[in-house]
Design an enzyme around this catalytic site. Structure first.
Site, PDB file in Angstrom:
ATOM      1  N   GLU A   1       0.834  -1.199   0.000  1.00 17.63           N
ATOM      2  CA  GLU A   1       0.000   0.000   0.000  1.00 17.63           C
ATOM      3  C   GLU A   1       0.872   1.254   0.000  1.00 17.63           C
ATOM      4  O   GLU A   1       1.577   1.526   0.971  1.00 17.63           O
ATOM      5  CB  GLU A   1      -0.919   0.003   1.228  1.00 17.63           C
ATOM      6  CG  GLU A   1      -1.834   1.213   1.301  1.00 17.63           C
ATOM      7  CD  GLU A   1      -2.671   1.242   2.568  1.00 17.63           C
ATOM      8  OE1 GLU A   1      -2.952   2.348   3.077  1.00 17.63           O
ATOM      9  OE2 GLU A   1      -3.034   0.150   3.073  1.00 17.63           O
TER      10      GLU A   1
ATOM     11  N   THR B   1      -4.867   6.273   2.227  1.00 19.53           N
ATOM     12  CA  THR B   1      -5.187   7.661   2.569  1.00 19.53           C
ATOM     13  C   THR B   1      -5.876   8.340   1.385  1.00 19.53           C
ATOM     14  O   THR B   1      -5.616   9.488   1.046  1.00 19.53           O
ATOM     15  CB  THR B   1      -3.935   8.449   3.001  1.00 19.53           C
ATOM     16  OG1 THR B   1      -3.081   7.621   3.797  1.00 19.53           O
ATOM     17  CG2 THR B   1      -4.326   9.657   3.852  1.00 19.53           C
TER      18      THR B   1
ATOM     19  N   LYS C   1     -11.083  -1.265   6.868  1.00 17.21           N
ATOM     20  CA  LYS C   1      -9.853  -0.973   7.586  1.00 17.21           C
ATOM     21  C   LYS C   1     -10.240  -0.484   8.969  1.00 17.21           C
ATOM     22  O   LYS C   1     -11.030   0.458   9.105  1.00 17.21           O
ATOM     23  CB  LYS C   1      -9.062   0.101   6.838  1.00 17.21           C
ATOM     24  CG  LYS C   1      -7.859   0.637   7.602  1.00 17.21           C
ATOM     25  CD  LYS C   1      -7.141   1.700   6.785  1.00 17.21           C
ATOM     26  CE  LYS C   1      -5.981   2.321   7.552  1.00 17.21           C
ATOM     27  NZ  LYS C   1      -5.202   3.264   6.712  1.00 17.21           N
TER      28      LYS C   1
END
Length: 249
Positions: A54, A86, A145
C-alpha cells in the site's frame, strides 16, 4: 460464482486483493518522502516475497509511484498488487485507478471514494473505527480498515469479528510486526504495518515467508477459508480493479 485462490496470479493473471491479503497476513503501508523512495521501498518488499503493498497519498508524486510499480512482479513471478491508501476524495480515487492501483484504502468513511470505486468496479477497503462505520464499509464491499487499531487493541477486533463473521478486517495503526500474531488470532484478515519492518533483506524475506501468524486460514488447523463468504461475494465485480491495464475499460 468463481472462487479466487490466494496464491493465484502469475505476471499476466490478476488475483483478488482480499485473497492475497488473507494469504499474506501483513500489509506494508508506505509513507515515503518522494516517489523515487516509494518505488525503491516497494521494489525491496516485492523482492522479499511481499506481493500486496500500500502506497499512500501522503507521498509527493504518488501517481507516478503507483504507475511505476503497478506492473511489477514479486520474487515468485506473481503480479504485484499495488494499492493506494489515505484516499479521501473522488479525484484521488480516479487518479489512483488511472495510474493502475489494484485497490484503494481510506482511513475513515469516504463516500466520494466509495462512489468512484463502485462505478469503476474497484476494490475499496474503507476505513472506520466505530462498529457502525466498520459495518457500513463491510456491507458495501465486504471489507473494512479498522483505524486507529491500537486504540481498541486485538480484543476490539475480536468483538467485531463476533458480529461481522464474514468480513475482511484489516486493523492498521500503531501495530508492530511482532504483534501481528495477536491480531490474526483475534480475527484480523491481515494487519497494516507502517513502521518497524526490518531493513535487512534476509530478515524481511523471513517475515513474509512466515509472518509468525500460525497456519493459513485454508490450511489444516486454520480458522476457516482464506476469503470469508461475505467478502467472496465482492470479488467478482471487483476483479476489474486488478485487471492488466490493457484490459481496463
Amino acid at each position: 460464482m468463481s472462487t479466487v485462490s490466494p496464491m493465484s496470479g502469475t505476471a499476466g493473471t490478476p488475483a483478488h486483493p482480499y485473497a492475497v491479503l488473507a494469504a499474506q497476513r501483513l500489509l506494508p503501508v508506505l509513507r515515503n518522502a518522494d516517489a523515487d523512495e516509494a518505488v525503491r521501498a516497494a521494489t525491496h518488499l516485492l523482492a522479499a516475497g511481499c506481493r500486496a503493498v500500500e502506497l499512500t497519498t501522503s507521498t509527493p508524486g504518488w501517481p507516478g509511484a503507483v504507475a511505476r510499480t503497478a506492473g511489477l512482479v514479486d520474487v515468485h513471478g506473481r503480479r504485484a498488487l499495488i494499492g493506494l491508501g489515505t484516499v479521501t476524495t473522488a479525484a484521488q480515487a480516479a487518479a489512483a485507478l488511472d495510474a493502475g492501483a489494484a485497490f484503494l484504502v481510506s482511513p475513515y468513511p469516504a463516500p466520494e471514494v466509495r462512489e468512484v470505486a463502485g462505478r469503476r468496479g474497484a476494490v475499496f477497503i474503507e476505513g472506520g473505527f466505530t462498529p457502525a462505520e466498520i459495518a457500513s464499509a463491510v456491507r458495501a464491499a465486504g471489507a473494512a480498515k479498522v483505524f486507529p487499531a491500537h486504540v481498541g487493541g486485538p480484543r476490539f477486533v475480536r468483538s467485531l469479528r463476533a458480529v461481522l463473521p464474514g468480513a475482511v478486517l484489516v486493523p492498521t495503526g500503531g501495530i508492530r510486526p511482532d504483534e501481528v500474531p495477536d491480531w490474526i488470532a483475534a480475527g484480523a484478515t491481515a494487519v497494516g504495518i507502517g513502521d518497524g519492518l526490518p531493513d535487512d533483506p534476509a530478515e524481511l524475506a523471513a517475515l513474509f515467508a512466515d509472518p509468525a501468524c500460525g497456519p493459513g486460514r485454508d490450511a489444516p488447523g486454520g480458522r476457516g477459508p482464506a476469503v470469508r463468504p461475505a467478502a467472496q461475494a465482492a470479488i467478482q465485480p471487483a476483479d476489474r480493479a486488478v485487471a492488466a491495464p490493457e484490459q481496463r475499460p
